[in-house]
Design a protein around this motif. Sequence first.
Motif, short mmCIF file in Angstrom:
data_model
loop_
_atom_site.label_atom_id
_atom_site.label_comp_id
_atom_site.label_asym_id
_atom_site.label_seq_id
_atom_site.Cartn_x
_atom_site.Cartn_y
_atom_site.Cartn_z
N GLU A 191 0.95 -1.11 0.19
CA GLU A 191 0.31 0.06 0.17
C GLU A 191 0.70 0.71 -0.09
O GLU A 191 0.42 3.10 -0.89
CB GLU A 191 -0.98 0.26 1.05
N ALA A 192 2.19 1.23 0.99
CA ALA A 192 2.80 2.48 0.53
C ALA A 192 3.28 2.70 -0.75
O ALA A 192 3.82 4.16 -0.59
CB ALA A 192 4.06 2.37 1.28
N LYS A 193 3.47 1.82 -1.18
CA LYS A 193 4.25 2.57 -3.01
C LYS A 193 3.34 3.16 -3.55
O LYS A 193 3.72 4.04 -4.31
CB LYS A 193 4.49 0.72 -3.95
N ILE A 201 -6.47 8.26 -1.55
CA ILE A 201 -6.91 7.45 -1.57
C ILE A 201 -6.10 5.45 -0.27
O ILE A 201 -6.79 5.29 0.53
CB ILE A 201 -6.86 6.76 -2.82
N TYR A 202 -4.41 5.91 -0.37
CA TYR A 202 -4.25 5.46 0.16
C TYR A 202 -3.79 4.89 1.69
O TYR A 202 -2.94 4.51 2.14
CB TYR A 202 -2.69 4.53 -0.58
N GLN A 203 -3.69 6.87 2.05
CA GLN A 203 -3.39 6.50 3.52
C GLN A 203 -3.65 6.04 4.95
O GLN A 203 -3.61 5.46 5.47
CB GLN A 203 -3.60 7.96 3.58
N VAL A 207 -2.73 3.01 6.62
CA VAL A 207 -3.34 2.94 8.43
C VAL A 207 -3.87 1.60 8.96
O VAL A 207 -3.95 1.18 9.60
CB VAL A 207 -4.46 4.33 8.50
N ASP A 208 -4.74 0.88 7.88
CA ASP A 208 -5.66 0.25 8.11
C ASP A 208 -4.71 -0.91 8.17
O ASP A 208 -4.19 -2.30 9.23
CB ASP A 208 -6.26 -0.26 7.30
N GLU A 209 -3.11 -1.16 7.55
CA GLU A 209 -2.55 -2.06 6.68
C GLU A 209 -0.56 -1.93 8.74
O GLU A 209 -1.08 -3.24 8.82
CB GLU A 209 -1.50 -2.48 5.85
N LEU A 214 0.65 -4.52 13.60
CA LEU A 214 0.79 -4.08 15.12
C LEU A 214 0.00 -5.01 16.30
O LEU A 214 1.39 -5.64 17.13
CB LEU A 214 0.19 -2.73 15.86
N PHE A 215 -0.89 -5.69 15.98
CA PHE A 215 -1.48 -6.17 16.23
C PHE A 215 -0.83 -7.52 16.15
O PHE A 215 -0.85 -8.68 16.90
CB PHE A 215 -3.54 -6.59 15.14
N ALA A 216 -0.05 -8.32 14.84
CA ALA A 216 0.43 -9.40 14.82
C ALA A 216 1.61 -9.17 15.79
O ALA A 216 2.20 -10.07 16.18
CB ALA A 216 0.73 -9.36 13.08
N VAL A 217 1.99 -8.19 16.21
CA VAL A 217 3.83 -8.01 15.91
C VAL A 217 3.38 -8.22 18.50
O VAL A 217 3.58 -8.89 18.18
CB VAL A 217 4.28 -6.63 16.44
#
Length: 279
Positions: A191-193, A201-203, A207-209, A214-217
């Motif tokens: 998404e950052a690309k 659109i991608y901000q 944020v969502d990703e 962070l949840f996975a970490v």
Amino acid sequence: MEKLRDPETGCPWDKQQTFASIVPFTLEEAYEVADAIEQADLTSLPDELGDLLFQVVFYCQLGKEQGLFDFATVVDKICDKLTRRHPHVFHQQSALKLGSTNSAPTNTVPANNDKAIDNSEKVKQSWEAIKQTEREQKQQFSLLDDIPVSLPALNRAIKIQKRVAKVGFDWPDLAPVVAKVHEEIDEVMEEAKHLQAEPEIYQAKVVDEMGDLLFAVANMARHLGVNPESALRQANQKFERRFRGVESLAEKSTKPMSEHTLEELDAYWDTVKQTERSK
């Protein structure tokens, strides 16, 4: 507290406060207690605990003024809860005092909690069974219903993960957890690309990703037996300590810190790290 809240002679600031307005102060005082313990500053701990107790007294005074509850109510509630959730201690003691093992405790609990509990794992199982009964009595039928939304996000993530793990919704070992972290990093970068070209659109997608990452970490930390909130506080303290060292080295040079290149500052950083390791 009554004097501080007195409508005529009380403190103007204290008189203006509400339940909602003092919540940020309560959180701050709780963190100051935690900080004193983490810093092993036990001399300051009574003072910090007093500040935290003051928050409880403040809420109780507000409750008393509104005819809702007072300090005695709060004490009664926690005593009842501790007794209810520790039937292996208080029920047996009550039965011994009454001279009969058939005597019922003041608060009803699931029958299997009346059995003797002789290790910490059984205590946890009993505690969770009693809490589940309490949730059902409050019409909280989801495992997640009573997890406070206002908790720090990392701590809340751990609570959510621990709660769902109790019903088997969890990976059995570390490998898939680590794989999930790598997967989420890839999704953030995907998404950052597009972020610079179409930020409107991608901000939100970034944020969502990032939230997923962070949840996975946090989940990885849990599987490793690490509290992510504590680990991040420790990392903050380490970074702050080392950056202060960088500032000190920059001050000893012949130019302001703002005029140093990143390479020069990185070199200072490496020097500070090496000094720490050699101690």
